[in-house]
Scaffold this active site. Structure first.
Site, mmCIF file in Angstrom:
data_model
loop_
_atom_site.group_PDB
_atom_site.id
_atom_site.type_symbol
_atom_site.label_atom_id
_atom_site.label_comp_id
_atom_site.label_asym_id
_atom_site.label_seq_id
_atom_site.Cartn_x
_atom_site.Cartn_y
_atom_site.Cartn_z
ATOM 1 N N CYS A 163 0.846 -1.205 0.000
ATOM 2 C CA CYS A 163 0.000 0.000 0.000
ATOM 3 C C CYS A 163 0.882 1.257 0.000
ATOM 4 C CB CYS A 163 -0.981 -0.030 1.165
ATOM 5 S SG CYS A 163 -2.355 1.143 0.967
ATOM 6 N N HIS A 207 -3.774 -4.539 -0.175
ATOM 7 C CA HIS A 207 -3.328 -5.194 1.060
ATOM 8 C C HIS A 207 -3.411 -6.704 0.891
ATOM 9 C CE1 HIS A 207 -3.015 -1.690 3.770
ATOM 10 N NE2 HIS A 207 -3.988 -1.193 3.032
ATOM 11 N N GLU A 236 -2.471 -8.981 2.868
ATOM 12 C CA GLU A 236 -2.826 -9.615 4.141
ATOM 13 C C GLU A 236 -4.319 -9.526 4.433
ATOM 14 O OE1 GLU A 236 -2.349 -5.315 5.251
ATOM 15 O OE2 GLU A 236 -1.499 -6.699 3.773
#
Length: 213
Positions: free
Chosen positions: A79, A186, A188
Protein backbone atom coordinates in the site's frame (compact mmCIF):
# COMPACT_ATOMS: atom_id res chain seq x y z
CA UNK A 1 13.76 -14.63 8.14
CA UNK A 2 11.76 -11.60 7.03
CA UNK A 3 12.21 -8.23 8.73
CA UNK A 4 9.06 -6.10 8.92
CA UNK A 5 10.20 -2.48 8.95
CA UNK A 6 8.56 -0.47 11.72
CA UNK A 7 8.66 3.30 11.16
CA UNK A 8 5.46 4.06 13.04
CA UNK A 9 3.04 4.05 10.08
CA UNK A 10 2.56 0.41 9.16
CA UNK A 11 -0.21 -2.15 9.55
CA UNK A 12 2.18 -4.34 11.50
CA UNK A 13 -0.38 -6.53 13.24
CA UNK A 14 -2.20 -7.78 10.15
CA UNK A 15 1.02 -8.35 8.19
CA UNK A 16 2.67 -10.24 11.06
CA UNK A 17 -0.43 -12.36 11.65
CA UNK A 18 -0.51 -13.28 7.96
CA UNK A 19 3.11 -14.46 8.12
CA UNK A 20 2.30 -16.44 11.26
CA UNK A 21 -0.55 -18.19 9.46
CA UNK A 22 1.85 -19.04 6.64
CA UNK A 23 4.35 -20.29 9.25
CA UNK A 24 7.21 -18.07 8.09
CA UNK A 25 9.74 -16.64 10.51
CA UNK A 26 9.74 -12.87 10.87
CA UNK A 27 10.55 -10.09 13.29
CA UNK A 28 9.50 -6.45 13.61
CA UNK A 29 12.07 -3.74 14.19
CA UNK A 30 12.87 -0.08 13.64
CA UNK A 31 16.58 -0.64 14.31
CA UNK A 32 18.79 -0.83 11.18
CA UNK A 33 21.40 -2.97 12.95
CA UNK A 34 18.79 -5.52 13.95
CA UNK A 35 16.98 -5.39 10.61
CA UNK A 36 20.22 -6.15 8.79
CA UNK A 37 19.97 -9.72 10.09
CA UNK A 38 16.93 -10.33 7.88
CA UNK A 39 17.15 -12.05 4.48
CA UNK A 40 14.44 -9.78 3.07
CA UNK A 41 12.02 -7.06 4.08
CA UNK A 42 8.40 -6.03 4.12
CA UNK A 43 7.66 -2.29 4.17
CA UNK A 44 4.01 -1.83 5.16
CA UNK A 45 2.33 1.55 5.32
CA UNK A 46 -0.84 3.52 5.89
CA UNK A 47 -1.18 7.31 5.91
CA UNK A 48 0.65 10.18 4.25
CA UNK A 49 3.65 9.76 1.91
CA UNK A 50 5.29 12.90 3.29
CA UNK A 51 4.88 11.83 6.93
CA UNK A 52 6.17 8.36 6.09
CA UNK A 53 9.32 9.65 4.41
CA UNK A 54 9.97 12.02 7.31
CA UNK A 55 9.71 9.06 9.69
CA UNK A 56 12.05 6.91 7.57
CA UNK A 57 14.55 9.76 7.30
CA UNK A 58 14.44 10.55 11.01
CA UNK A 59 15.04 6.92 11.96
CA UNK A 60 17.91 6.45 9.52
CA UNK A 61 15.88 3.91 7.57
CA UNK A 62 15.91 5.61 4.17
CA UNK A 63 19.61 5.12 3.52
CA UNK A 64 19.47 1.72 5.21
CA UNK A 65 16.74 0.43 2.87
CA UNK A 66 18.48 1.83 -0.20
CA UNK A 67 21.76 0.21 0.83
CA UNK A 68 20.21 -3.18 1.62
CA UNK A 69 18.34 -3.28 -1.69
CA UNK A 70 21.52 -2.30 -3.55
CA UNK A 71 23.24 -5.20 -1.79
CA UNK A 72 20.62 -7.57 -3.23
CA UNK A 73 18.14 -8.10 -0.43
CA UNK A 74 14.47 -8.39 -1.50
CA UNK A 75 11.83 -5.93 -0.35
CA UNK A 76 8.04 -5.90 -0.62
CA UNK A 77 6.22 -2.59 -0.16
CA UNK A 78 2.52 -2.80 0.76
CA UNK A 79 0.00 0.00 0.00
CA UNK A 80 1.75 3.23 1.10
CA UNK A 81 4.88 1.09 1.41
CA UNK A 82 4.69 0.40 -2.33
CA UNK A 83 4.29 4.10 -3.10
CA UNK A 84 7.39 4.89 -1.04
CA UNK A 85 9.45 2.78 -3.46
CA UNK A 86 8.97 5.44 -6.16
CA UNK A 87 10.90 8.61 -6.85
CA UNK A 88 8.41 11.16 -5.53
CA UNK A 89 4.82 11.98 -4.57
CA UNK A 90 2.75 15.15 -4.70
CA UNK A 91 0.79 14.24 -1.55
CA UNK A 92 0.90 17.21 0.86
CA UNK A 93 3.60 18.83 -1.26
CA UNK A 94 6.21 17.29 -3.52
CA UNK A 95 8.25 14.76 -1.53
CA UNK A 96 11.12 12.53 -2.61
CA UNK A 97 10.69 8.78 -2.07
CA UNK A 98 13.14 5.89 -1.86
CA UNK A 99 13.80 5.99 -5.61
CA UNK A 100 13.94 2.22 -6.01
CA UNK A 101 11.44 2.29 -8.89
CA UNK A 102 10.98 4.85 -11.66
CA UNK A 103 7.78 6.89 -11.49
CA UNK A 104 5.83 9.21 -9.24
CA UNK A 105 2.75 9.00 -7.06
CA UNK A 106 -0.31 11.15 -7.83
CA UNK A 107 -3.86 11.46 -6.54
CA UNK A 108 -6.86 10.08 -8.36
CA UNK A 109 -8.58 12.98 -10.12
CA UNK A 110 -12.03 11.94 -8.89
CA UNK A 111 -13.60 12.86 -12.22
CA UNK A 112 -13.51 11.00 -15.55
CA UNK A 113 -12.60 12.59 -18.88
CA UNK A 114 -16.33 12.76 -19.64
CA UNK A 115 -16.95 14.72 -16.43
CA UNK A 116 -18.43 11.94 -14.30
CA UNK A 117 -17.35 11.93 -10.67
CA UNK A 118 -16.13 8.81 -8.89
CA UNK A 119 -15.27 8.11 -5.27
CA UNK A 120 -11.82 8.74 -3.88
CA UNK A 121 -10.35 6.81 -2.11
CA UNK A 122 -10.49 3.67 -4.19
CA UNK A 123 -11.80 1.36 -1.49
CA UNK A 124 -12.92 -2.25 -1.63
CA UNK A 125 -12.42 -5.36 -3.74
CA UNK A 126 -11.21 -5.08 -7.31
CA UNK A 127 -9.93 -7.61 -9.83
CA UNK A 128 -6.30 -8.00 -10.82
CA UNK A 129 -5.28 -8.16 -14.46
CA UNK A 130 -1.95 -9.98 -14.77
CA UNK A 131 0.43 -8.27 -17.21
CA UNK A 132 3.48 -10.52 -17.01
CA UNK A 133 4.99 -13.38 -15.08
CA UNK A 134 6.60 -12.81 -11.69
CA UNK A 135 7.85 -14.79 -8.69
CA UNK A 136 4.90 -13.26 -6.79
CA UNK A 137 2.39 -14.89 -9.16
CA UNK A 138 3.64 -18.47 -9.15
CA UNK A 139 0.80 -20.97 -9.56
CA UNK A 140 -1.84 -18.25 -9.32
CA UNK A 141 -4.90 -17.23 -11.30
CA UNK A 142 -6.29 -13.67 -11.42
CA UNK A 143 -8.82 -12.75 -8.78
CA UNK A 144 -10.01 -9.97 -6.47
CA UNK A 145 -7.91 -8.16 -3.87
CA UNK A 146 -8.63 -5.41 -1.33
CA UNK A 147 -7.65 -1.78 -1.96
CA UNK A 148 -7.73 1.36 0.18
CA UNK A 149 -5.87 4.28 -1.43
CA UNK A 150 -6.30 7.79 -2.83
CA UNK A 151 -2.93 7.91 -4.62
CA UNK A 152 -1.39 5.61 -7.21
CA UNK A 153 1.84 5.19 -9.17
CA UNK A 154 2.07 7.02 -12.50
CA UNK A 155 4.78 7.28 -15.16
CA UNK A 156 5.84 3.73 -14.38
CA UNK A 157 7.99 1.55 -16.61
CA UNK A 158 5.83 -0.96 -18.50
CA UNK A 159 8.23 -3.80 -17.78
CA UNK A 160 7.92 -3.12 -14.05
CA UNK A 161 4.11 -3.42 -13.91
CA UNK A 162 3.21 -7.01 -13.03
CA UNK A 163 -0.55 -6.57 -12.58
CA UNK A 164 -3.06 -3.76 -12.91
CA UNK A 165 -6.53 -2.99 -11.63
CA UNK A 166 -8.96 -0.61 -13.29
CA UNK A 167 -10.30 2.40 -11.38
CA UNK A 168 -10.95 5.04 -14.04
CA UNK A 169 -7.29 4.52 -14.97
CA UNK A 170 -5.12 1.39 -15.07
CA UNK A 171 -3.68 1.31 -11.57
CA UNK A 172 -0.33 -0.48 -11.11
CA UNK A 173 -1.46 -3.02 -8.53
CA UNK A 174 1.64 -5.23 -8.40
CA UNK A 175 5.01 -3.89 -9.45
CA UNK A 176 8.47 -5.34 -9.50
CA UNK A 177 12.03 -4.86 -10.66
CA UNK A 178 14.57 -7.55 -9.85
CA UNK A 179 14.17 -8.17 -6.12
CA UNK A 180 12.06 -5.03 -5.46
CA UNK A 181 8.30 -5.62 -5.30
CA UNK A 182 5.20 -3.67 -4.32
CA UNK A 183 1.47 -4.26 -3.99
CA UNK A 184 -0.90 -1.28 -3.98
CA UNK A 185 -3.55 -3.45 -2.31
CA UNK A 186 -3.33 -5.19 1.06
CA UNK A 187 -2.38 -8.85 0.44
CA UNK A 188 -2.83 -9.61 4.14
CA UNK A 189 -6.49 -8.58 3.80
CA UNK A 190 -7.09 -10.16 0.39
CA UNK A 191 -8.15 -13.71 1.25
CA UNK A 192 -6.43 -16.69 -0.39
CA UNK A 193 -5.04 -14.72 -3.35
CA UNK A 194 -3.31 -12.23 -1.10
CA UNK A 195 -1.96 -14.98 1.12
CA UNK A 196 -0.58 -16.74 -1.96
CA UNK A 197 1.29 -13.57 -2.91
CA UNK A 198 2.79 -13.30 0.57
CA UNK A 199 3.72 -17.01 0.45
CA UNK A 200 5.41 -16.56 -2.91
CA UNK A 201 7.32 -13.54 -1.65
CA UNK A 202 8.43 -15.37 1.51
CA UNK A 203 9.60 -18.30 -0.64
CA UNK A 204 11.47 -15.86 -2.89
CA UNK A 205 13.27 -14.48 0.17
CA UNK A 206 14.06 -17.92 1.58
CA UNK A 207 15.42 -19.03 -1.79
CA UNK A 208 17.80 -16.11 -1.78
CA UNK A 209 16.01 -13.99 -4.35
CA UNK A 210 16.08 -16.60 -7.11
CA UNK A 211 14.03 -15.24 -10.01
CA UNK A 212 13.61 -18.57 -11.78
CA UNK A 213 9.92 -19.05 -12.49
Amino acid sequence: MIGIIDYGMGNLYSVSKALERLEYDYFISENPEELQKAKGYILPGVGSFKDAMEALNNQGLTSFIQSEVKAGKPILGICLGMQLLYEESDENGLTSGLGLLAGRVARFKGVTESGERYKVPHMGWNVLDFQQSSPLLKQMDPGHVYFVHSYYATGTQQEEVIATSSYDVDVPAIVGKGHVFGTQFHPEKSSHLGMSILRNYANFVEEGGNRDE
